[in-house]
Design a protein around this motif. Structure first.
Motif, PDB file in Angstrom:
ATOM      1  N   GLU A 264       0.754  -1.259   0.005  1.00  0.00           N
ATOM      2  CA  GLU A 264      -0.159   0.078  -0.034  1.00  0.00           C
ATOM      3  C   GLU A 264       0.852   1.415  -0.023  1.00  0.00           C
ATOM      4  N   ILE A 265       0.556   2.040  -0.818  1.00  0.00           N
ATOM      5  CA  ILE A 265       1.302   3.736  -0.707  1.00  0.00           C
ATOM      6  C   ILE A 265       0.404   4.728  -0.666  1.00  0.00           C
ATOM      7  N   LYS A 266       0.432   5.575   0.354  1.00  0.00           N
ATOM      8  CA  LYS A 266      -0.296   6.628   0.477  1.00  0.00           C
ATOM      9  C   LYS A 266       0.293   8.040   0.210  1.00  0.00           C
ATOM     10  N   THR A 267       1.470   8.028   0.492  1.00  0.00           N
ATOM     11  CA  THR A 267       2.321   9.229   0.221  1.00  0.00           C
ATOM     12  C   THR A 267       3.675   8.963  -0.489  1.00  0.00           C
ATOM     13  N   PRO A 268       4.212   9.888  -1.058  1.00  0.00           N
ATOM     14  CA  PRO A 268       5.566   9.576  -1.475  1.00  0.00           C
ATOM     15  C   PRO A 268       6.435   9.009  -0.657  1.00  0.00           C
ATOM     16  N   ASP A 269       6.382   9.377   0.789  1.00  0.00           N
ATOM     17  CA  ASP A 269       7.318   8.834   1.794  1.00  0.00           C
ATOM     18  C   ASP A 269       7.239   7.277   1.761  1.00  0.00           C
ATOM     19  N   ASP A 270       6.044   6.540   1.290  1.00  0.00           N
ATOM     20  CA  ASP A 270       5.926   5.236   1.387  1.00  0.00           C
ATOM     21  C   ASP A 270       6.697   4.693  -0.119  1.00  0.00           C
TER      22      ASP A 270
ATOM     23  N   ALA B 136       9.901   4.805  -0.458  1.00  0.00           N
ATOM     24  CA  ALA B 136      11.215   4.618  -0.139  1.00  0.00           C
ATOM     25  C   ALA B 136      11.802   2.983  -0.558  1.00  0.00           C
ATOM     26  N   GLY B 137      12.743   3.022  -1.082  1.00  0.00           N
ATOM     27  CA  GLY B 137      13.322   1.432  -1.274  1.00  0.00           C
ATOM     28  C   GLY B 137      12.334   0.634  -2.391  1.00  0.00           C
ATOM     29  N   LEU B 138      11.500   1.284  -2.899  1.00  0.00           N
ATOM     30  CA  LEU B 138      10.568   0.537  -3.804  1.00  0.00           C
ATOM     31  C   LEU B 138      11.185   0.257  -5.291  1.00  0.00           C
ATOM     32  N   LYS B 139      11.017  -0.613  -5.841  1.00  0.00           N
ATOM     33  CA  LYS B 139      11.635  -0.901  -6.973  1.00  0.00           C
ATOM     34  C   LYS B 139      10.503  -0.507  -8.135  1.00  0.00           C
ATOM     35  N   MET B 140      10.531   0.444  -8.683  1.00  0.00           N
ATOM     36  CA  MET B 140       9.389   0.848  -9.586  1.00  0.00           C
ATOM     37  C   MET B 140       9.793   0.713 -11.157  1.00  0.00           C
ATOM     38  N   ARG B 141       8.968  -0.358 -11.976  1.00  0.00           N
ATOM     39  CA  ARG B 141       9.445  -0.503 -13.220  1.00  0.00           C
ATOM     40  C   ARG B 141       8.877   0.927 -13.787  1.00  0.00           C
ATOM     41  N   VAL B 142       9.555   1.484 -14.861  1.00  0.00           N
ATOM     42  CA  VAL B 142       9.450   2.668 -15.556  1.00  0.00           C
ATOM     43  C   VAL B 142       9.939   2.229 -16.983  1.00  0.00           C
ATOM     44  N   PRO B 143       9.028   2.949 -18.151  1.00  0.00           N
ATOM     45  CA  PRO B 143       9.498   2.810 -19.567  1.00  0.00           C
ATOM     46  C   PRO B 143      11.010   3.445 -19.366  1.00  0.00           C
ATOM     47  N   ASN B 144      11.676   3.135 -20.431  1.00  0.00           N
ATOM     48  CA  ASN B 144      13.181   3.411 -20.523  1.00  0.00           C
ATOM     49  C   ASN B 144      12.822   4.874 -21.023  1.00  0.00           C
ATOM     50  N   GLN B 145      12.407   5.841 -20.461  1.00  0.00           N
ATOM     51  CA  GLN B 145      12.246   7.280 -20.795  1.00  0.00           C
ATOM     52  C   GLN B 145      12.711   8.280 -19.577  1.00  0.00           C
ATOM     53  N   GLN B 146      13.525   9.121 -20.308  1.00  0.00           N
ATOM     54  CA  GLN B 146      14.012  10.167 -18.964  1.00  0.00           C
ATOM     55  C   GLN B 146      13.264  10.617 -18.005  1.00  0.00           C
ATOM     56  N   THR B 147      11.973  11.377 -18.363  1.00  0.00           N
ATOM     57  CA  THR B 147      10.961  11.812 -17.802  1.00  0.00           C
ATOM     58  C   THR B 147      10.445  10.719 -16.643  1.00  0.00           C
ATOM     59  N   TYR B 148      10.092   9.705 -17.128  1.00  0.00           N
ATOM     60  CA  TYR B 148       9.662   8.614 -16.044  1.00  0.00           C
ATOM     61  C   TYR B 148      11.012   8.443 -15.099  1.00  0.00           C
ATOM     62  N   ARG B 149      12.063   8.357 -15.581  1.00  0.00           N
ATOM     63  CA  ARG B 149      13.093   7.953 -14.547  1.00  0.00           C
ATOM     64  C   ARG B 149      13.110   9.281 -13.609  1.00  0.00           C
ATOM     65  N   ALA B 150      13.101  10.564 -13.940  1.00  0.00           N
ATOM     66  CA  ALA B 150      13.415  11.680 -13.221  1.00  0.00           C
ATOM     67  C   ALA B 150      12.228  11.927 -12.215  1.00  0.00           C
ATOM     68  N   THR B 151      10.799  11.408 -12.709  1.00  0.00           N
ATOM     69  CA  THR B 151       9.821  11.589 -11.993  1.00  0.00           C
ATOM     70  C   THR B 151       9.785  10.574 -10.748  1.00  0.00           C
ATOM     71  N   TRP B 152      10.262   9.111 -11.039  1.00  0.00           N
ATOM     72  CA  TRP B 152      10.111   8.382 -10.075  1.00  0.00           C
ATOM     73  C   TRP B 152      11.336   8.625  -8.962  1.00  0.00           C
ATOM     74  N   ASP B 153      12.660   9.187  -9.487  1.00  0.00           N
ATOM     75  CA  ASP B 153      13.726   9.215  -8.811  1.00  0.00           C
ATOM     76  C   ASP B 153      13.237  10.435  -7.828  1.00  0.00           C
ATOM     77  N   LEU B 154      12.694  11.422  -8.124  1.00  0.00           N
ATOM     78  CA  LEU B 154      12.464  12.580  -7.375  1.00  0.00           C
ATOM     79  C   LEU B 154      11.459  12.236  -6.422  1.00  0.00           C
ATOM     80  N   LEU B 155      10.324  11.354  -6.661  1.00  0.00           N
ATOM     81  CA  LEU B 155       9.362  10.737  -5.648  1.00  0.00           C
ATOM     82  C   LEU B 155      10.002   9.945  -4.662  1.00  0.00           C
ATOM     83  N   GLY B 156      11.175   9.378  -4.877  1.00  0.00           N
ATOM     84  CA  GLY B 156      11.888   8.725  -3.870  1.00  0.00           C
ATOM     85  C   GLY B 156      11.765   7.176  -4.106  1.00  0.00           C
ATOM     86  N   ALA B 157      11.410   6.786  -5.114  1.00  0.00           N
ATOM     87  CA  ALA B 157      11.184   5.252  -5.421  1.00  0.00           C
ATOM     88  C   ALA B 157      12.613   4.919  -6.111  1.00  0.00           C
TER      89      ALA B 157
END
Length: 327
Positions: A159-165, A167-188
C-alpha cells in the motif's frame, strides 16, 4: 491524375518497357505495429484507421496491422520507422524522448490535468498541434491524432499513500528520461524495463511495482502478480500514430491528407471508448481481488514541483504553455 490515365495507358501499349503506372493508381501498403494484442482497444483503433483509409482511397492505400509486439517492442518498432520496415507505430508520444527530450513532455507528471484540459490542448490549432509540429522539426517524426489513455496508476506489492511510502520501492518505468526523473524525485528506485517483461518481473519479485493506465493493468494481468492499485493519476498519457516524417512527406499529398484526417478521427474514437470503459476497469480490478488505494495526490504533486527546474529553458516554456491552456 484521372484525366491522365488514358495517356499513360496509350504510352504503355506503345512502350511497355518504359510504362510506369501513375502514383495514384498504384497500391500503397503501410505496415503498422502495436504492442497491444488484437482484441485491445488501441489495436481496434488501428484497425478502424486501416478500414477508413482503405474506404477513402478505394483500396489503393492498405494498412497492414501487426499486433502483440510481433515486430518488436515500442522502441524497436520506432527505430524501424527510419529504415522503412515499419511505417506506422501506435504508441505514446513520450517514447520519442530518446530522439529529442521535448517528446518527454508527453509523459510529464500532472501536466495534462484531465480530459477537458486534454481536449483543449489537442483542439485544431491548439498547443498540442504546435507541440507535434515542433517534435517533427526536431526529431523527424510525424505524429497524427491524440488518443487519451486514462491516467497512469501504480500496481504495487504494498500500500502506498504518500511519497514517503515509496522509499526502497523498485518501480518499473518505461526507458524514458521523464519517467526516470519523476520516480527518482518521488523517492522510488526507477527500473527501466520493456512493457512486455513487466508481468514476469512482478511475479518473480524483480520489481515491486509498475505504473500504467488501468486498461494496460488489465491487459497485462498485473492483478495476478500484485494486490494493490494506487490511484496516483500522475500522468494523463495519450497515444498517437507515429510516422517517419520523410517517408510520410514522400506520399502523395491527397494520401497524406486522408491519413491525417482519419488518424485524428480514429484517435478521437479511441478517446471516447476509453472514457466509457474507465469506470468498468476499476470494478473489474476489484472483482479480481485488487485493493484500490486513494493516495494523497497533492503530496505527490508537491514533491514533483522541483522537476521543472531540471529541464532547459525552452522545455520549461513548453511546460508553461501546456499549463496555461484553460487557466
Amino acid at each position: 491524375m484521372r484525366r491522365c490515365l488514358p495517356v499513360f495507358a496509350a504510352l504503355g501499349a506503345l512502350l511497355p518497357a518504359l510504362a510506369v503506372a501513375p502514383a495514384a493508381a498504384q497500391e500503397i501498403r503501410l505496415q503498422a505495429a502495436t504492442i497491444a494484442p488484437p482484441d485491445n482497444l488501441w489495436s481496434k483503433v488501428g484497425d478502424r484507421y486501416a478500414e477508413r483509409v482503405a474506404e477513402r482511397t478505394d483500396g489503393k492505400v492498405v494498412i497492414d496491422m501487426s499486433y502483440s509486439g510481433s515486430l518488436g517492442n515500442a522502441g524497436e518498432t520506432i527505430e524501424a520507422l527510419q529504415f522503412g520496415t515499419v511505417d506506422i507505430v501506435i504508441q505514446e508520444v513520450g517514447q520519442l524522448d530518446s530522439y529529442d527530450p521535448l517528446a518527454g513532455l508527453g509523459v510529464y507528471p500532472y501536466l495534462v490535468r484531465d480530459i477537458d484540459h486534454f481536449r483543449a490542448l489537442f483542439a485544431d490549432g491548439g498547443v498540442g498541434e504546435e507541440f507535434y509540429d515542433e517534435i517533427e522539426e526536431r526529431a523527424g517524426f510525424k505524429l497524427i491524432g491524440a488518443g487519451f489513455r486514462g491516467p497512469r496508476e501504480m500496481a504495487s506489492r504494498r500500500e502506498i499513500k504518500t511519497p514517503d511510502d515509496l522509499a526502497g520501492l523498485k518501480m518499473r518505468v518505461p526507458n524514458q528520461q521523464t519517467y526516470r526523473a519523476t520516480w527518482d524525485l518521488l523517492g522510488a528506485s526507477p527500473t527501466p524495463m520493456p512493457s512486455l517483461e513487466v508481468y514476469t518481473a512482478l511475479q518473480q519479485g524483480i520489481i515491486d511495482a509498475a505504473e500504467n493506465p488501468l486498461e494496460a493493468h488489465l491487459r497485462s494481468k498485473y492483478h495476478e502478480a500484485v494486490s494493490y492499485v494506487i490511484m496516483t493519476d500522475h500522468v494523463n498519457p495519450y497515444y498517437t500514430f507515429i510516422f517517419d516524417s520523410a517517408n510520410f512527406r514522400a506520399l502523395p499529398e491527397d494520401v497524406q491528407a486522408i491519413l491525417i484526417e482519419e488518424g485524428k478521427a480514429a484517435m478521437e474514437w479511441g478517446t471516447e471508448q476509453i472514457l466509457e470503459a474507465l469506470p468498468g476497469y476499476e470494478t473489474t480490478l476489484k472483482e479480481n481481488g485488487v485493493t484500490i488505494v486513494q493516495p494523497d495526490r497533492e503530496a505527490f504533486r508537491a514533491k514533483l514541483e522541483p522537476l521543472k527546474a531540471q529541464y532547459p529553458a525552452d522545455m520549461q516554456e513548453w511546460i508553461e504553455r501546456f499549463q496555461a491552456v484553460g487557466q
